[in-house]
Design a protein around this motif. Sequence first.
Motif, PDB file in Angstrom:
ATOM      1  N   ARG B  13      27.754 135.037  45.130  1.00 33.67           N
ATOM      2  CA  ARG B  13      27.808 134.694  46.547  1.00 33.67           C
ATOM      3  C   ARG B  13      28.593 135.797  47.246  1.00 33.67           C
ATOM      4  O   ARG B  13      29.200 136.649  46.593  1.00 33.67           O
ATOM      5  CB  ARG B  13      28.496 133.345  46.745  1.00 33.67           C
ATOM      6  CG  ARG B  13      29.929 133.334  46.250  1.00 33.67           C
ATOM      7  CD  ARG B  13      30.577 131.962  46.438  1.00 33.67           C
ATOM      8  NE  ARG B  13      31.825 131.880  45.724  1.00 33.67           N
ATOM      9  CZ  ARG B  13      32.987 132.390  46.143  1.00 33.67           C
ATOM     10  NH1 ARG B  13      33.038 133.018  47.303  1.00 33.67           N
ATOM     11  NH2 ARG B  13      34.089 132.282  45.423  1.00 33.67           N
ATOM     12  N   ASP B  52      22.724 132.550  47.443  1.00 33.23           N
ATOM     13  CA  ASP B  52      23.347 131.390  48.088  1.00 33.23           C
ATOM     14  C   ASP B  52      24.487 130.793  47.270  1.00 33.23           C
ATOM     15  O   ASP B  52      24.970 129.714  47.570  1.00 33.23           O
ATOM     16  CB  ASP B  52      22.281 130.323  48.345  1.00 33.23           C
ATOM     17  CG  ASP B  52      21.578 129.919  47.051  1.00 33.23           C
ATOM     18  OD1 ASP B  52      21.966 130.428  45.967  1.00 33.23           O
ATOM     19  OD2 ASP B  52      20.644 129.109  47.115  1.00 33.23           O
ATOM     20  N   GLY B  53      24.924 131.471  46.217  1.00 30.98           N
ATOM     21  CA  GLY B  53      26.017 130.930  45.416  1.00 30.98           C
ATOM     22  C   GLY B  53      25.552 129.936  44.375  1.00 30.98           C
ATOM     23  O   GLY B  53      26.363 129.387  43.630  1.00 30.98           O
ATOM     24  N   GLY B  96      29.660 133.092  41.819  1.00 32.05           N
ATOM     25  CA  GLY B  96      29.254 131.899  42.562  1.00 32.05           C
ATOM     26  C   GLY B  96      29.795 130.601  41.993  1.00 32.05           C
ATOM     27  O   GLY B  96      30.008 129.638  42.718  1.00 32.05           O
TER      28      GLY B  96
END
Lengths: 361, 99
Positions: B13, B52-53, B96
């Motif tokens: 992320r 998006d992690g 992430g």
Amino acid sequence: MASRIEPPLALLAEVTHRCPLRCPYCSNPIELDRASHELPEQEWRRVLTQAAALGVLQVHFSGGEPMVRRDLAALIGEASRCGLYSNLITSGTLGGERELQTFAAAGLKHVQLSFQDSTSNGGDRIAGLPRAHEKKIAFAKAVRAVGLPLTLNVVVHRQNVAGLAEMIEMAVALQARRIEIAHVQYYGWALANRGALLPTREQLDAATGLVETTRERLKGVLTIDYVVPDYYAVRPKSCMNGWGRQFLNVTPAGKVVPCHAAQTIADLVVPSVRDGSLADIWYHSEAFNRFRGTGWMPEPCRSCDRREIDWGGCRCQAFLLAGDASRADPVCSLSPDHSIIETARQEAQSLSHAFAYRHYG
Amino acid sequence: MDRLVVSAASILRLAPHIVFRFDETRQRWIMMAPERLMLPDEQAVEILQLMDGQTGVGTIIDTLAARYSQAPRELIARDVTAMLQDLADKGVLADGVTD
Ligand code: SF4
Ligand code: SF4
């Protein structure tokens, strides 16, 4: 000529010249703005709003020591509301975790903390303030404790460059992700102290070699940004990436300049945030247009193939050393004034250690 | 702190304090890091938007390979990993799953 003028990327907001330290290479002008002349909070808010509207992306709160201002958190908050990415440039000698918490809550993104040396003795002597070094160490820990990313800034010169390896280790130990190692730039206070600060060629080569090997070893752990002293360069640096191309600077009293030293150019008519909007000043003022692009250049710059790489070097240095801001930067070996630099380099070989500390005149 | 090494198994992320946004003035995506402004090209923007992690790097590569079926998957994998490693070395990315 008149190629399109791009909007600026960054604003240096020098919110005050007040500072508890007295560094002999301070980049503030010799004529420091007094507290009573500083722009009040409301005017700084307007400057930030106008900067964002003009296209500025990042704001650096600087000084002097910006933390002497009680309204700093409010200004950081205003910057965040405008979508500006904000950075605090501080000496770390006023306040600590409590203040940093408020700044982080207001949206501060990053702290750049200065160190004067790797040891207390050296650091306190150069800063001209007892216990400065110890306060800075505590401040660095507070920055990390509130979870903000940290950059250390060390200005190196003849009297501290021997401790460069220790300074880099200190940055790693304090969990900085980045260290900025800048050789002194000789304007204002630093020019007055040049004899005591300019390193020898041997010192410079040793420092540069150390940076190169350490950079490789610490890849991904610590980023090392290194600014060489232009007195030893063959070609000048691209000062501010060109006059009026990416940066603007607002001084404590609200003057708007293309670089922090520009007020040293005696005949430059410097606009103020009180005269018009930042956009007006950026696009239309005489001060910002004077050295924009290449049209103003005399020879040897005019016909040089580096004219859009270094933009003829630093205008302030040309003014300070050659007496005319529109000449080539004397640092350039093609400049007719280059012998001034050669003399200074020779003088650096004979040692002097006394500083003239910065002070209000 | 150790170096963050990017592989297909990594879940990444943006590091805290990194801002990746569209700039209306310049009509392009920008990424801001401490004292650094990056202007990611179209390809980088596409990769960053997929990050998006939660999604692993391998899955991101699959998505791009499906989108650009004319390019060999290994080539895409190499480019994506190299780009992300470069950003990781600049301190722009974080793990992430942890912290
Ligand atoms: S250089 Fe030193 S004296 Fe000047 S503003 Fe920075 S900390 Fe203060
Ligand atoms: S002559 Fe002018 S443009 Fe050419 S390198 Fe020297 S300073 Fe730069």
